[in-house]
Motif scaffolding. Structure first.
Motif, short mmCIF file in Angstrom:
data_model
loop_
_atom_site.label_atom_id
_atom_site.label_comp_id
_atom_site.label_asym_id
_atom_site.label_seq_id
_atom_site.Cartn_x
_atom_site.Cartn_y
_atom_site.Cartn_z
N VAL B 438 0.84 -1.20 0.00
CA VAL B 438 0.00 0.00 0.00
C VAL B 438 0.87 1.25 0.00
CG1 VAL B 438 -1.57 1.38 1.42
CG2 VAL B 438 -2.00 -1.05 1.09
N ILE B 439 1.89 1.27 0.86
CA ILE B 439 2.70 2.48 0.97
C ILE B 439 3.43 2.76 -0.33
CG2 ILE B 439 4.74 3.46 2.11
CD1 ILE B 439 3.73 2.26 4.70
N PHE B 440 4.01 1.70 -0.93
CA PHE B 440 4.75 1.93 -2.17
C PHE B 440 3.82 2.32 -3.31
CE2 PHE B 440 7.95 -1.07 -0.13
CZ PHE B 440 8.76 -0.02 0.26
N MET B 441 2.69 1.65 -3.41
CA MET B 441 1.79 1.95 -4.52
C MET B 441 1.17 3.34 -4.40
SD MET B 441 -0.27 -1.57 -5.33
CE MET B 441 -1.15 -1.04 -6.79
N THR B 442 0.92 3.76 -3.16
CA THR B 442 0.20 5.00 -2.98
C THR B 442 1.12 6.21 -3.00
OG1 THR B 442 -1.28 3.78 -1.54
CG2 THR B 442 -1.48 6.16 -1.50
N TYR B 443 2.23 6.09 -2.32
CA TYR B 443 3.02 7.29 -2.06
C TYR B 443 4.28 7.39 -2.90
CZ TYR B 443 0.02 7.80 1.99
OH TYR B 443 -1.06 7.95 2.81
N HIS B 444 4.75 6.26 -3.41
CA HIS B 444 6.03 6.30 -4.12
C HIS B 444 5.79 6.23 -5.62
CE1 HIS B 444 8.79 5.89 -0.63
NE2 HIS B 444 7.64 5.52 -0.07
N GLY B 445 6.87 6.35 -6.37
CA GLY B 445 6.76 6.29 -7.83
C GLY B 445 6.13 7.56 -8.37
N LYS B 446 5.50 7.42 -9.56
CA LYS B 446 4.91 8.59 -10.20
C LYS B 446 3.40 8.58 -10.00
CE LYS B 446 6.87 8.37 -14.26
NZ LYS B 446 7.77 7.91 -15.11
N PHE B 447 2.82 9.79 -10.01
CA PHE B 447 1.36 9.87 -9.88
C PHE B 447 0.71 9.30 -11.13
CE2 PHE B 447 -2.67 12.37 -10.10
CZ PHE B 447 -3.26 11.76 -9.01
N ARG B 448 -0.28 8.41 -10.94
CA ARG B 448 -0.86 7.72 -12.08
C ARG B 448 -2.25 8.23 -12.46
NH1 ARG B 448 2.11 3.85 -9.27
NH2 ARG B 448 0.33 3.21 -8.03
N GLY B 449 -2.53 9.50 -12.13
CA GLY B 449 -3.70 10.12 -12.74
C GLY B 449 -4.95 10.21 -11.91
N GLY B 450 -5.03 9.50 -10.78
CA GLY B 450 -6.19 9.64 -9.90
C GLY B 450 -7.51 9.29 -10.58
N VAL B 451 -8.54 9.95 -10.12
CA VAL B 451 -9.88 9.56 -10.54
C VAL B 451 -10.12 9.90 -12.00
CG1 VAL B 451 -11.01 11.71 -9.87
CG2 VAL B 451 -12.30 9.58 -9.80
N ASP B 452 -9.42 10.94 -12.53
CA ASP B 452 -9.63 11.30 -13.92
C ASP B 452 -9.23 10.15 -14.84
OD1 ASP B 452 -10.34 13.65 -12.86
OD2 ASP B 452 -8.52 14.74 -13.39
N LYS B 453 -8.06 9.61 -14.55
CA LYS B 453 -7.56 8.50 -15.36
C LYS B 453 -8.47 7.28 -15.18
CE LYS B 453 -4.12 6.53 -17.77
NZ LYS B 453 -4.69 5.24 -17.95
N GLU B 454 -8.92 7.08 -13.93
CA GLU B 454 -9.78 5.92 -13.66
C GLU B 454 -11.06 6.01 -14.48
OE1 GLU B 454 -10.94 5.49 -9.58
OE2 GLU B 454 -11.73 3.48 -9.89
N ASN B 455 -11.67 7.20 -14.48
CA ASN B 455 -12.90 7.38 -15.24
C ASN B 455 -12.65 7.15 -16.72
OD1 ASN B 455 -14.29 7.91 -12.96
ND2 ASN B 455 -14.30 10.14 -13.21
#
Lengths: 509, 668
Positions: B438-455
């Protein structure tokens, strides 16, 4: 013979009588616009009377005029209960009277007189006094029923009520005279002494007692003396109907309870079957006929007949014969009757008040016109549902607890079959109560949406009624989940019935 | 010393807040709904103050303040008692519930801002807090059951808070029905206890009866198993576990309060409350231990693959509750409640952090998060603290409580002890892994677009976008202070709470074994010193176990690092290789399908219910229709006499009077 004439003892009753006269005569002086104050003057007087009685008579056990009037815990319980009840009816009628009745002073004044009659019925220690108190109540009720004198329905029901009322009074008086003829006394304790001394009943006494039972049966609307009730309930102004169904019944049971436990208890084995038969007939017929009613006031009339059946079950269980053949007074039964009366009064008053409010909005008492009430007024339908659930005896509402008290007392006194019948009758009652609730919640408001929209915006509950309904709502739930205090009060009242009064001023009669 | 009235007020304030919001603020002043929030916070704060006072009083009084048992309903042969139970267990729960509730209410001020049902939300939260406090203060068994159901009701209302969303409405219904299954067994157990003795409905009397041996082992087994079934439902243990992940449809503060720290822990509390009864039965204790141990692993395994951050935490909650149950099942009463206490703080923290990242990204799906560390430094730091605590890394709170449980399990000299120890260590590995996933997927790496990308993806896949997704926005910034401040407070608790147990020596103001000794002071529950020690009053620090569990946890973190941060192992390849296993896990062992499709729809509806229905229609209805028509006919005949004629009425009455005389004559 030196009778106790401590007239001060009667102060609360004098307050009631004075208030009645005051309200009646104020109506003459007050300008029309100011008459709205009358009920509140009356209510203030009632509060004063209850307060006086509670303070002055709390621990007092006394007899007045040689036992004609008895002041004890039992009288006090009913004084408080009946006066509060009368006050509640008075407040509940405020909105109705304003709209539908032209003579507020007469209405409220006579209402107070009838309350006086009721409290005297509970305190009377003698048949004739009880009879006169009952007539004070009845005559007041005749006037109240007839008060909408330009309404033909009100007139018809008043005529029926007066004629049959007079008929029943005559029957009862005749019965009293026969009892006096055989026993030589009309005092309850005198009758009890006679019954203990002569275990084999004289035929005159049997006829006399039967006639008294018939006369009282009229007042409480027990089958087969009930037939006036639905007609009168339907025609009378709704608050008066509520008062008839609750107040006059409660007072009659106050009288019955004292008469049967202080006067007739020694002969319980002789009369209990009669009362049990009446109880069975009353609960079966009342609940069955209620099913077919289309007018909610008639439906509530039959439902209250059914409730009388349950209360009579308590009367039949008033005594238990122990192993030695002696009659033991069953406090549980008398407590059960009192508790059930209170629970029934609260729930029924709430139901009638809703009926009165709905009538003043829609002009109809037909059950079919309750369609969609939940949409128009969620508050009214909530209170109505809780009231009907309570009358049916569902848990967490007053009716469940009070019926539980009553039916266990019946089962304990050996009337298991009757308690069982009462439960089946309660089940049947659920059917017609639920029909009203179904109309209110499940059925949609009638077609014609514009009309509904208007109704919704004008479906307004006047403040007095709104508050009163709130109080009754809380009362129903409170008794349902916390009956302990009420039961304790009723218990101490039962104690007063069960013990021989130790009165220093008592006379040898 | 707190008195009884003061104890009632602990429930009274939140209850009053519920009534005022429901009856005054919402109908009349809904424009000023913010007042509802302040009122709730005030009420809960007063309750917390009183709870702390109660805690001090109980500590002074030696673990138990005896209050009167009162009569609620008294019928011939049946007296239903109620009253206040004020002992160590009660005050521990009081502080946990009121404390977490207070922080969650503050958090809710910010989180629920702008919601149409703002006042309603706080009304329900007040109701929940009042019922939960009432539950732990209950002295009568029936009273306890009433609050137990009230807690269930308020949980139902809160899960279905956004009732216009079909998923939320369905989840609320599911939660209610699943927990009711357990409650039914609990109710049976209560009735059974009542048949064992009239006065056993008063809990102190029940303790006495258990101690003097008035309750036989078989009776205790049945009663305890029934109670445990209620606990299984409320605490979402196997096999009644499927409702909790769905319950995450409720607002996040609700998940933080109701479905992580308090209500779901009520099951553990319930077993603790009836602990003397459970101790009478080895079978019951072993059942509790094994169900708990199994659930710990079972739930954690589903958390390994879930992509919804709140659902991962939901599986984690089930798994951690499993720890508590297996602890209490092997007799480690103190360890179980220490874990409950500590878990409440860090799990609330984690749920709040999930709400916080949702605030920024607009979604709960971790596949569309990433990189939030930079924009939300406070949330990130607190999550890491909570995560280390959950994984059980020294010196965070979770380390101490988990270690105590494992140490106790290692001491138990029975197969059950070994089984649960192995299960517990396995679960610990999984816990560390999913937490750091959870910590790595949520806080680390690059932002993957949030809800906009999900929609966008949902649209591309041709799926419908529900209301919640449609209105959510990406808003990359730290959450408002009302949300961050509770996180910081909880982070402090997640670090420090562990020291209360002090297994090695006393430090500062906290004596050695202070928590254990406080919990076992109540002589109604633990008669003798030996019983108290057996329940874990003086936990010993087991270096071997501590080393082992730390090693397990670190390897879990290392694996998560390797897969999601360093990308040494590709999760996609792994998924492909273990496809069947992955599919089972992601479908939650197909339990929903088993329950809903096979048991309910197929067996219950098609076979059982349909047959019953045909019986109902042909036979019962037939009889009913006949009966009803006869009743109506009969009532018609009776009504016929009612013709409105005065003469008839008089005649019937006269005839009645004659009949009355005859009956009287006949019987006299």
């Amino acid at each position: 013979m030196s009778a106790n004439v401590n007239v001060n003892l009667l102060t609360p009753e004098f307050i009631l009588a004075g208030m009645g006269l005051l309200v009646l005569s104020l109506d003459l002086v007050l300008p029309k616009a100011r008459r709205g104050i009358l009920p509140w003057i009356g209510v203030a007087g009632l509060i004063a009377a209850v307060a006086t009685a509670l303070i002055y008579r709390w621990d007092r056990v006394e007899e007045l005029y040689g036992g004609v009037f008895i002041a004890d815990r039992y009288s006090l319980f009913f004084f408080a209960f009946l006066v509060i009840l009368g006050g509640a009816v008075m407040i509940a009628s405020v909105d109705y009277v304003k709209q539908h009745i032209k003579f507020p002073g007469e209405y409220y004044g006579i209402l107070i007189f009838s309350i006086l009659g009721m409290v005297l019925m509970a305190s009377a220690g003698e048949l004739l006094t009880a009879y006169i108190a009952m007539e004070l109540l009845s005559f007041s009720l005749y006037v109240l029923v007839a008060l909408r004198k330009y309404d033909s329905k009100s007139n018809e029901s008043a005529a029926k009520y007066i004629l049959l009322g007079a008929f029943s009074s005559a029957i009862m008086l005749y019965g009293i005279s026969m009892v006096w003829g055989v026993t030589g006394t009309t005092f309850y304790d005198g009758i009890a002494a006679h019954l203990t001394a002569n275990p084999d009943l004289d035929i005159g006494l049997i006829v006399g007692l039967s006639l008294i039972v018939a006369g009282l049966g009229f007042k409480v609307a027990a089958v087969p003396f009930h037939m006036w009730a639905p007609d009168v309930y339907e025609g009378a102004p709704t608050p008066v109907t509520a008062y008839l169904a609750i107040g006059s019944k409660a007072a009659a049971f106050a009288l019955i309870l004292r008469l049967f436990s202080e006067g007739l208890l020694p002969a319980i084995e002789d009369w209990r079957v009669l009362i049990a038969t009446l109880a069975a007939a009353t609960m079966v017929l009342g609940n069955l006929v209620a099913i077919r009613q289309e007018n909610i006031k008639r439906m509530l009339a039959y439902s209250s007949i059914g409730q009388v059946g349950y209360l009579l079950l308590g009367v039949a269980s008033l005594g238990v014969v122990d192993a030695g053949g002696a009659v033991v007074f069953s406090e549980r039964a008398s407590t059960g009757i009192m508790v059930h009366l209170v629970g029934y009064a609260v729930a029924n008053l709430a139901a009638f008040l809703v009926v009165a409010v709905v009538y003043s909005r829609t002009g109809s008492d037909q059950i079919s016109d309750y369609r969609g009430l939940a949409k128009k007024s969620p508050y009214l339908s909530l209170v109505l549902s809780v009231a009907l659930f309570s009358l049916a005896g569902l848990p967490f509402f007053a009716g469940f607890v009070t019926k539980f008290y009553l039916f266990t007392a019946g089962a304990e006194a050996g009337f298991l079959w009757l308690s069982g019948l009462a439960m089946v009758a309660s089940l049947v009652s659920l059917y017609y109560y639920l029909r009203v609730i179904q109309r209110a919640y499940v059925d949609q408001p009638s077609e014609g949406d514009e009309e509904t929209a208007v109704e919704r915006s004008t479906f307004f509950v006047p403040l007095t009624s709104w508050l009163m309904l709130g109080v009754l709502f809380v009362g129903m739930i409170l008794i349902g989940v916390w009956p302990t205090e009420l039961a304790a009060a009723a218990d101490s009242a039962s104690d007063a019935l069960g013990t021989v009064r130790d009165v220093s001023t008592a006379l040898v009669r | 010393m707190i008195n009884e009235a003061g104890s009632w007020l602990i429930i009274g304030f939140p209850l009053a807040s519920f009534v005022i919001i429901g009856a005054v603020i919402r109908p009349f002043f809904n424009r000023y709904a913010i007042v509802a929030g302040y009122l709730t916070i005030l009420a809960v704060a007063i309750s917390l103050g009183l709870s702390i006072f109660a805690f001090i009083s109980v500590a002074d009084a030696g673990g138990n303040i005896p209050f009167e048992s009162r009569e609620w309903l008294s019928f011939p042969g049946l007296v239903i008692p109620f009253g206040i139970m004020m002992d160590s267990l009660t005050v521990l729960m009081l502080i946990t519930v009121a404390g977490v509730s207070l922080l969650v209410q503050v958090y809710g001020l910010g989180y629920m801002k702008g919601d149409k049902g703002y006042a309603k939300y706080f009304a329900f939260m007040s109701l929940f807090t009042a019922s939960m406090l009432g539950l732990v203060l209950s002295r009568g068994v029936i009273q306890l059951y009433a609050f137990w159901e009230l807690v269930g009701l308020s949980s139902y209302l809160l899960i279905g808070f956004w009732y216009t969303r079909p998923a939320a409405a369905a989840a609320a219904k599911k939660a209610f029905l699943m927990t009711r299954l357990g409650d039914f067994a609990f109710l049976l157990a209560i009735l059974y206890i009542f048949t064992l003795g009239d006065d056993l409905l008063d809990i102190p009397h029940l303790y006495e009866a258990a101690q003097i041996g008035a309750i036989g082992a078989t009776a205790a087994t049945w009663a305890a198993l029934g109670i445990f079934a209620g606990a299984v439902g409320k605490s979402a243990q196997f096999p009644l576990n499927t409702w909790l992940p769905d319950a995450m449809e409720g607002p996040t503060p609700v998940s933080a309060l109701v479905h992580s720290a308090t209500m779901v822990a009520a099951g553990v509390f319930l077993v603790g409350r009836f602990f003397p009864l459970f101790e009478l039965s080895n079978e019951a204790m072993n059942t509790v231990a094994l169900v708990g141990g199994f659930t710990a692993v079972f739930a954690a395994s589903m958390g390994l693959v879930a992509n919804d951050i709140k659902r991962v935490f939901a599986f984690s909650t089930i798994s951690q509750l499993g720890y508590m149950f297996f602890a209490i099942g092997i007799g480690a009463y103190v360890a179980a409640f220490f874990h409950l206490f500590v878990h409440a703080w860090f799990k609330t923290l984690l749920f709040m952090s999930a709400g916080s990242v949702n605030h920024a990204s607009g979604t709960f799906d971790m596949r569309y998060m990433g990189g939030l560390r930079k924009v939300m430094p406070f949330t990130y730091a607190t999550t890491v603290i909570g995560g280390l605590s959950l994984a059980g890394i020294f010196p965070f709170a979770g380390f101490w409580s988990k270690d105590e449980i494992f140490a106790h399990a290692a001491e138990v000299d029975s197969p059950v002890g070994w089984i649960v120890l192995i299960l517990g260590l396995t679960a610990a590995f999984m816990t560390a892994f999913y937490m750091f996933r959870v910590i790595f997927m949520t806080y680390h790496g690059k932002f993957r677009g949030g809800v906009d990308k999900e929609n966008e993806d949902l649209r591309a896949a041709g799926e419908e976008i529900d209301e919640a997704h449609a209105t959510a926005r990406v808003h990359l910034a730290e959450s408002p202070w009302t949300m961050v401040m509770p996180l910081l407070i909880l982070a402090v608790a997640a670090v420090l709470a562990g020291y209360l147990t002090n297994p090695t020596a006393g430090y500062g103001i906290v004596d050695q074994h202070s928590f254990g000794e406080f919990m076992t002071e109540n002589h109604q529950v633990f008669e003798t010193h030996e019983a108290a020690v057996h329940a874990g009053a003086e936990p010993k620090f087991n270096y071997g176990i501590a080393f082992l569990s730390t090693l397990v946890a670190l390897s879990g973190i290392a694996l998560a690092y390797a897969m999601y941060q360093a990308k040494l192992i590709s999760p996609a390849n792994l998924t492909a290789r273990f496809k069947p296993v992955h599919r089972i896990l992601i479908n939650k062992y197909y339990m929903d399908e088993l329950y809903e499709d096979i048991i309910v729809r197929n067996i219950f509806y098609n076979r059982f219910a349909k047959r019953l229905a045909s019986f109902d229609i042909t036979i019962l209805d037939g009889v009913n229709v006949q009966l009803a028509s006869w009743t109506r006919r009969f009532s018609g005949v009776l009504g016929f006499i009612q013709d409105g004629q005065l003469q008839t009425y008089g005649a019937v009455a006269s005839a009645g009077a004659v009949v009355a005389i005859v009956i009287f004559l006949f019987w006299a």
